[in-house]
Design an enzyme around this catalytic site. Sequence first.
Site, PDB file in Angstrom:
ATOM      1  CG  HIS A 133      -1.891  -1.321   1.103  1.00  0.00           C
ATOM      2  ND1 HIS A 133      -1.692  -2.087   2.048  1.00  0.00           N
ATOM      3  CD2 HIS A 133      -3.042  -1.415   0.568  1.00  0.00           C
ATOM      4  CE1 HIS A 133      -2.852  -2.952   1.994  1.00  0.00           C
ATOM      5  NE2 HIS A 133      -3.599  -2.498   1.092  1.00  0.00           N
ATOM      6  CD  GLN A 189      -9.153  -4.076  -6.608  1.00  0.00           C
ATOM      7  OE1 GLN A 189      -9.924  -4.593  -5.677  1.00  0.00           O
ATOM      8  NE2 GLN A 189      -8.050  -3.703  -6.089  1.00  0.00           N
ATOM      9  CB  SER A 217      -4.380  -7.207   4.604  1.00  0.00           C
ATOM     10  OG  SER A 217      -4.114  -6.140   3.891  1.00  0.00           O
TER      11      SER A 217
END
Lengths: 277, 277
Positions: B8, B133, B166
């Site tokens: 991120h 995505q 994550s």
Amino acid sequence: MGALHEGHLSLIKRAREECDAVVVSIFVNPAQFAPHEDLDQYPRTFDTDYASLVKSGACAAVLLPRVSEMYPAGITLDRTQQRGTFVEVQGLSHQMEGIPRPHFFRGVATVVTKLFNIIQPERTYFGQKDAQQCVVVRAMIRDLLLPITMRAVPTCREADGLAMSSRNRYLTPEMREVATVLYRAITTARNTNIDGGVQEREDILKPAYEIIEKVAQDVKAKGLPFEVKLDYLSLVDVDTLSEIQILGKSQAAILSGAVYVGKTRLIDNVLINTQEL
Amino acid sequence: MGALHEGHLSLIKRAREECDAVVVSIFVNPAQFAPHEDLDQYPRTFDTDYASLVKSGACAAVLLPRVSEMYPAGITLDRTQQRGTFVEVQGLSHQMEGIPRPHFFRGVATVVTKLFNIIQPERTYFGQKDAQQCVVVRAMIRDLLLPITMRAVPTCREADGLAMSSRNRYLTPEMREVATVLYRAITTARNTNIDGGVQEREDILKPAYEIIEKVAQDVKAKGLPFEVKLDYLSLVDVDTLSEIQILGKSQAAILSGAVYVGKTRLIDNVLINTQEL
């Protein structure tokens, strides 16, 4: 969708009163037509449209996109074959106009999202005549967190009450004469509630069914070369679009319907306990 | 979705290099979880996230909306009961990650549309790790005519090649040791094409299947208290996401897969004949 009439011009006039600049989109949107519907026949009258926009003096720009620009992934009317991005407002798209046209509001929500993204307006103006469309677009603006204020502008009517519509041009003079039947039916029904305090769905709608049935019989008795046929009458809550069985004393509602005059399908609506959609 | 890691932060750093101001959204999006998935268990670590954003010095604002703000019509995980506005990218959402998670990309497209409408960014940054995505969001931006440029930023990896995620925190040390299996499998497969000129799907994927099968057997033989299990391997065209049988000499492709290590599902991908998604 073009084929502009006084109803469209009233939206543009209202917008001009409230905004610094008005952009008008003209786009016959394939995604809101099914394969068996009138996409090819839908009136396309750009020269006349453009002239009346210029004459109005209210319009700063006209957006006239190509189908390939609006649908970069292509668009086919067969929904099972469609590719690309679509927007759907669940819970408000399947009833009323969504019953005969299950593809319709998905097509509307999709194209309106694209038009919003191109223009990025502060305000947007829709006609109350397409009542469910107003409710769907208002919900979409809220759900997608679009920074846009929507106005629903009251329906423009001919002197005898017929709601202005691009499809009225399909009516022969004999059809035009009986085409007010839907408006007379729904206003009479509304008055049973407003003047008579009637709250039961069946009692409110009863006079509307009777008026339409009588005109249908008259047309038949006179041997006219077309039929008048009710498609549906509807009494729904203005927020949920669910059918009302007993109308609350201050419950905002839409009383609407669709009637075939010959092959032309006319829609109309009136509001109860609210001024604007 | 928060639970920030180096991956991120690399997006945020890249954004800061290219833009005047960077807004980071942190929102665990219910619409991309199915009722049986890990919405409640998904890591929520806002304090740590916020500290690492401050430390990065690259982020001008954090958007931390409530579920009720993002879904004004409410949101239930049972898709058949959902109401409100949803965005779906047809043709790119049903394959690969869309097979086990048919609701997933509709949830992603919907929330990303909302986040775009709130922030109205000029550029948006997504991680290549979630390859499908990236393809879905890029198509959505194009189809909805959003005035936004998308960047897909290369996957950040641990020293041994494991893609940062994550969900890696769910891995025990023993699981962590074998978790590189997917990356080794897909890079080996890619090299059969790049170094060896192999073009047939089965020949490209064969060494990947073998590597994963061998690790699965080793874990079993050692009596470790978890299983390694392949979910799928995929070789698709980068534009259509359709499976490739014979890879063209300059055809841009995504070689991807998902592997279960214990109950944790890890995904990864590498690109062929293209640098960025």
